[in-house]
Design an enzyme around this catalytic site. Structure first.
Site, short mmCIF file in Angstrom:
data_model
loop_
_atom_site.label_atom_id
_atom_site.label_comp_id
_atom_site.label_asym_id
_atom_site.label_seq_id
_atom_site.Cartn_x
_atom_site.Cartn_y
_atom_site.Cartn_z
N GLU A 50 -27.31 121.08 56.97
CA GLU A 50 -28.19 120.60 58.03
C GLU A 50 -27.56 120.59 59.42
OE1 GLU A 50 -31.39 119.81 57.85
OE2 GLU A 50 -31.51 120.28 55.72
N SER A 106 -63.36 77.13 22.41
CA SER A 106 -62.67 76.31 21.40
C SER A 106 -61.17 76.22 21.60
CB SER A 106 -62.96 76.86 20.01
OG SER A 106 -64.35 76.86 19.78
#
Lengths: 174, 793
Positions: free
Chosen positions: B208, B488
């Site tokens: 780069e 329940s």
């Protein structure tokens, strides 16, 4: 009636060895489960299964002396080292790790209660000792130690009435 | 639109100030008329230059400020890393080789023929050899180890080190389960320059920016070279940006392509070079460079990219993998190795070529690397975490103690209780079972939803949270936010409230199941009915619970009163206000699965409530411990009555409404649980516990229309699947001191002995068992015979 009583006593004396022999045999899988492999544990559980489901209320396992599996023993040793080095937080962490491996070992819960008491976290210590008692089964010595620990914690927290009550409970196990 | 309106407003305001300026100018202009025309021009030029200079000076200052604050800020903005539980290895641990392999995969350990380096393992049938990575836990460093592990029947049976010495306990590192990053979706796994492979730095500079160590932010030669190359090729083939310029672009600028941005980039690069050292720039570059996209999460930096593409830390990447990443800088989506593997491979090999030509690597290295596969792992679930529901809970628990900005920028390490294995099995159980249920019951496909919570009974650590049937996707978290009537599931609370009064209630107390009518304040009358619409007359308390009789429960509830039931509910950890109406006894209270899990955790732990926890420790970025979330217990209900209740809940599974569970789990586990169904079959619930874990499952529909399933038809099956996959330990309840076992004659409910036909032993709080003897106990009660019976039975 008066005649049968001495006879009964004799019978009990005679049958005691039978009882003494049979009890450990029945409880041996439980007592060993801590140190043996879970694979064996499963088998033993299967062996005990039918006996348990036939009645609503299963037999109670006989109390066991402090018995830890290898990893838990290692962690408790580690906790002792950390405690000696005055690193109580780390010691608590090690005992918590041990409890993840043996979550129903009353002795490990007692150990945690003790460390919390040492840290001055008295309310926590009392709850943990009660928890230990709930899992102690017939281990009178441990139950007594837990009541003593609660008494000390209550006293340190300034609750002398609760401390006295806990001491009375501890004395009942002498 | 908004932009154009703003712009439209500007000229207007300018023109207003413009009116004043000429007036001022004319005043000063009068005095200057005497100087010549040329002088006037010169002074204007000077003024303009001064003006421009001031403007650009201010602009430079602005850029400088932006660079400094941005650089500093970003350098520290490290998202919190979230980890699952560490796997504890010890002989006797319930662990199969396959489960350990799955954990290795989560940790990014490589399978090799023989592990020579850390994070590698090999397997030969029931033997696994592994070299672990070292890991810094909050309570100390766990060093990297060589371990030789043997398995037998789903159990880790032996564990020795390199010298054959048995090892008692080894803690593997914690698997990463996600990170908490800010709203702009930048995730990051920071790397420190010293720990980055040197070859990566060489690569970056070679590929780069070859003059990185000599330029001052901009490399004119490189730009000219790039312009020339691009002109020749008739398009953009080469960039001339230095690493510093690329960093500036990543740090401060948008991805738009314009000359203005390019100029800004160059200026900022110059400023960065003035302000920071080459090492600081390189370090920032490594952590900032954009390397891909995962849904709406941007992959920034090599640390995160390494995990994202290869599921391992950067310092464990080999040459071809590093070359692949470096090649991707130019175009992370263009060279995405998952979408365009061929293109990415070519690009990687081009990088390798250049590296060889520049003498960074040897020909042999190049050739070997060029032949290697890309090595990319298949993409995990979207968003970087497969555990959105659990992370949601972690975030909520953290929010009590931390500011949001601390969580997203301070680099905290958060150690949670999640067990990825159990989580995965729970997810599979829910999604597969819901699909089967829809088919089996002819329900519309895809309409059923569900949620599940699994926790440790002792200590309340949460092992798994599933918020819906598509568990990998963040969305409505039903486990936490779907509050539905629990039906329940409330009954055990009512029965426990009764059993806490041993002077009045025990397991064999007769309850009336005769119809009841309760008048409301508004004049309405409520007449609860049983699910089977039958009237069962007089039933023992334990049967009323195990068969889930509504009428008997309401009658019992009315006897003990709403207040004790509500108080107990609060003790069990429900803090939200609950409406005090008789329908509460049948579950007219809406709770989330997580809240229900808290209630049942307390049952499972023998009456000791541990607040359900998702977090164990929080560590600062420097490794120091910030906070522990310790194990706590609080006795919420007395041990004895809870024991009776739990025995009763085992009966529910053995012979009651949940007996179909035996089809999943067999009869040996003795699990305890309760089904729940709400009106019109809208909600299907099951909550229960084995020896170590408590789990709650809800099944229903988001639109609150009938799901068409009872608790036993729906949630119970999911629950059974979850438990079966976890291979739980049996539930052995230790009988507390305060409890004794007494023989009871089932017909009369009176005290019996072993000789009575069908008599059973039931647990009682000491002294609370019926004194009256059943008719079956012979009048000539011979103590000797009974003694013999007891011994030899």
């Amino acid at each position: 009636m008066t005649n049968t009583r001495p006879m009964m006593i004799w019978l009990i004396i005679l049958t005691l060895p039978i009882g003494a022999c049979s009890t450990p045999m029945r409880s041996s899988p439980t007592a060993h489960s801590a140190s043996s492999l879970p694979g064996d544990q499963d088998e033993s559980a299967q062996g005990r299964g039918p006996a348990q489901t036939s009645s609503y209320e299963p037999q109670v396992a006989v109390a066991m002396s402090p018995q830890y599996s290898m990893p838990v023993a290692a962690l408790l040793e580690e906790a002792s080292r950390q405690e000696t080095a005055n690193d109580l937080t780390a010691a608590v962490g090690s005992v918590e790790r041990a409890l993840r491996i043996e979550p129903r070992n009353a002795h490990v819960w007692h150990r945690l209660a003790f460390l919390r008491m040492k840290q001055g976290r008295h309310a926590m210590a009392v709850e943990l000792a009660a928890k230990s008692n709930s899992l102690a089964g017939g281990d009178a010595e441990l139950v007594r130690d837990n009541w003593r620990l609660m008494a000390r914690s209550y006293r340190a927290a300034g609750d002398s009435a609760s401390a006295a009550a806990a001491e009375r409970r501890a004395k009942a196990y002498r | 639109m908004a932009k154009s309106r703003k712009n439209a407003g500007k000229p207007h305001s300018k023109s207003r100030t413009g009116k004043k300026t000429p007036a001022r100018k004319s005043r000063t202009g009068r005095g200057r008329r005497r100087t010549g025309k040329s002088g006037r021009r010169l002074s204007r030029i000077v003024a303009l230059l001064v003006f421009l200079g001031a403007i650009s000076g201010i602009y430079l200052l602005y850029l400088d400020h932006k660079v400094r604050t941005g650089f500093e800020g970003k350098r520290h903005a490290v998202p919190a890393q979230v980890y699952g539980r560490p796997l504890e290895l010890y002989p006797g641990a319930k662990l199969s080789p396959g489960q350990l392999e799955a954990e290795f995969q989560r940790l990014g350990y490589r399978k090799v023929t023989y592990p020579k380096r850390p994070a590698a393992w090999s397997r030969n049938r029931d033997r696994i050899i592994v070299r672990t990575r070292p890991f810094a836990f909050w309570d100390g460093q766990e060093s990297g180890r060589y371990l030789d592990l043997g398995f037998r029947g789903g159990v880790l049976s032996s564990m020795v080190d390199g010298n054959g010495r048995p090892q008692a306990l080894v803690r593997l590192e914690t698997p990463k389960i996600g990170s908490i990053y800010p709203a702009h979706n930048e995730d990051r796994v920071p790397v420190v320059l010293d720990e980055v492979p040197e070859i990566l730095i060489d690569m970056l500079i070679t590929i780069e920016d070859r003059s990185f160590y000599t330029h001052h932010g901009v490399d004119l030669k490189a730009i000219l070279r790039a312009v020339w190359a691009n002109l020749k090729a008739g398009g953009v083939v080469q960039g001339g940006s230095t690493l510093t310029q690329q960093l500036a672009k990543n740090l401060y600028l948008t991805r738009e392509k314009s000359l203005w941005r390019k100029a800004n980039e160059a200026v900022m690069a110059l400023i960065i070079e003035r302000r920071f050292s080459k090492d600081e720039i390189l370090s920032a570059y490594l952590n900032e460079i954009y390397l891909g996209q995962d849904g709406n999460r941007a992959i920034h930096g090599f640390g995160l990219a390494s995990h994202f593409y290869f599921n391992r830390p950067l310092d464990e990447l080999d040459l071809p993998r590093l070359a692949l990443l470096v090649g991707m800088i130019r175009g992370p989506s263009l060279y995405d190795p998952r979408i365009h593997p061929e293109r990415a491979g070519k690009r990687r090999n081009l990088v390798l070529d250049v590296l060889h030509r520049q003498d960074v690597i040897t020909a042999e290295q190049k050739n070997r690397a060029a032949k290697a596969p890309l090595g990319v792992v298949s993409r995990g679930k979207k968003g970087g975490s497969g555990y959105p529901a659990f992370l949601d809970l972690v975030r909520r628990q953290l929010r009590r103690d931390y500011r949001p900005e601390d969580l997203t920028s301070e680099g905290l390490r958060i150690f949670t209780t999640l067990d990825p294995e159990i989580q995965q099995q729970t997810e599979i159980s829910l999604s597969e079972r819901l699909q089967k249920l829809e088919k089996r019951h002819g329900l519309p496909a895809g309409k059923l939803e569900g949620a599940a919570v699994v926790a440790r009974s002792e200590g309340g650590e949460i092992l798994a949270v599933v918020g819906g049937r598509r568990a990998g996707y963040a969305g409505f978290n039903r486990a936490l936010d779907a509050r539905r009537p629990i039906g329940s599931l409330i009954k055990p609370v009512v029965y426990l409230a009764a059993l806490m009064r041993p002077d009045r209630y025990n397991l064999v107390t007769k309850l009336s199941d005769e119809p009841i009518h309760i008048g409301g304040r508004d004049g309405s009358v409520w007449s609860p009915r049983n699910f089977d619409l039958k009237n069962h007359g007089e039933v023992p308390l334990h049967l009323a619970l195990s068969k889930s009789y509504n009428v008997a429960t309401v009658r019992l509830g009315m006897e003990i009163g709403l207040k004790p039931a509500l108080e107990l509910l609060e003790q069990l950890g429900i803090n939200r206000p609950v409406q005090a109406i008789p329908a509460l006894f049948l579950g007219a209270v809406s709770l989330s699965p997580l809240e229900v899990a808290q209630i049942y955790q307390t049952f499972a732990a023998g009456g000791f409530r541990s607040p359900l926890r998702a977090i164990r420790e929080v560590q600062a970025a420097d490794g120091s411990q910030l906070q522990r979330y310790p194990l706590t217990v609080r006795q919420a209900a007395p041990v004895g009555p809870v024991y009776l209740l739990n025995r009763n809940l085992q009966e529910v599974v053995r012979t009651g409404t949940a007996r179909s569970l035996s089809g999943f789990l067999g009869d040996q586990l003795n699990v305890a649980g309760k089904t729940g169904t709400t009106n019109d079959l809208k909600d299907s619930w099951f909550a229960g516990f084995s020896g170590n874990e408590v789990a709650v499952v809800w099944v229903g529909r988001d639109d609150n229309k009938p799901a068409g399933l009872t608790g036993a038809q729906g949630a119970l099956r999911v629950w059974g699947d979850i438990m079966r996959r976890m291979a739980p330990v049996p539930l052995d309840l230790p009988r507390p001191e305060s409890v004794e076992a007494v023989w009871i004659d089932p017909v009369s409910g009176l005290r019996a002995d072993a000789r009575c036909e069908g008599a059973q032993e039931y647990p009682f709080i000491r002294g609370s068992a019926p004194e009256t003897k059943a008719p079956c106990v012979a009048e000539t009660d011979d103590p000797l015979r009974s003694l013999f019976r007891r011994i030899f039975e």
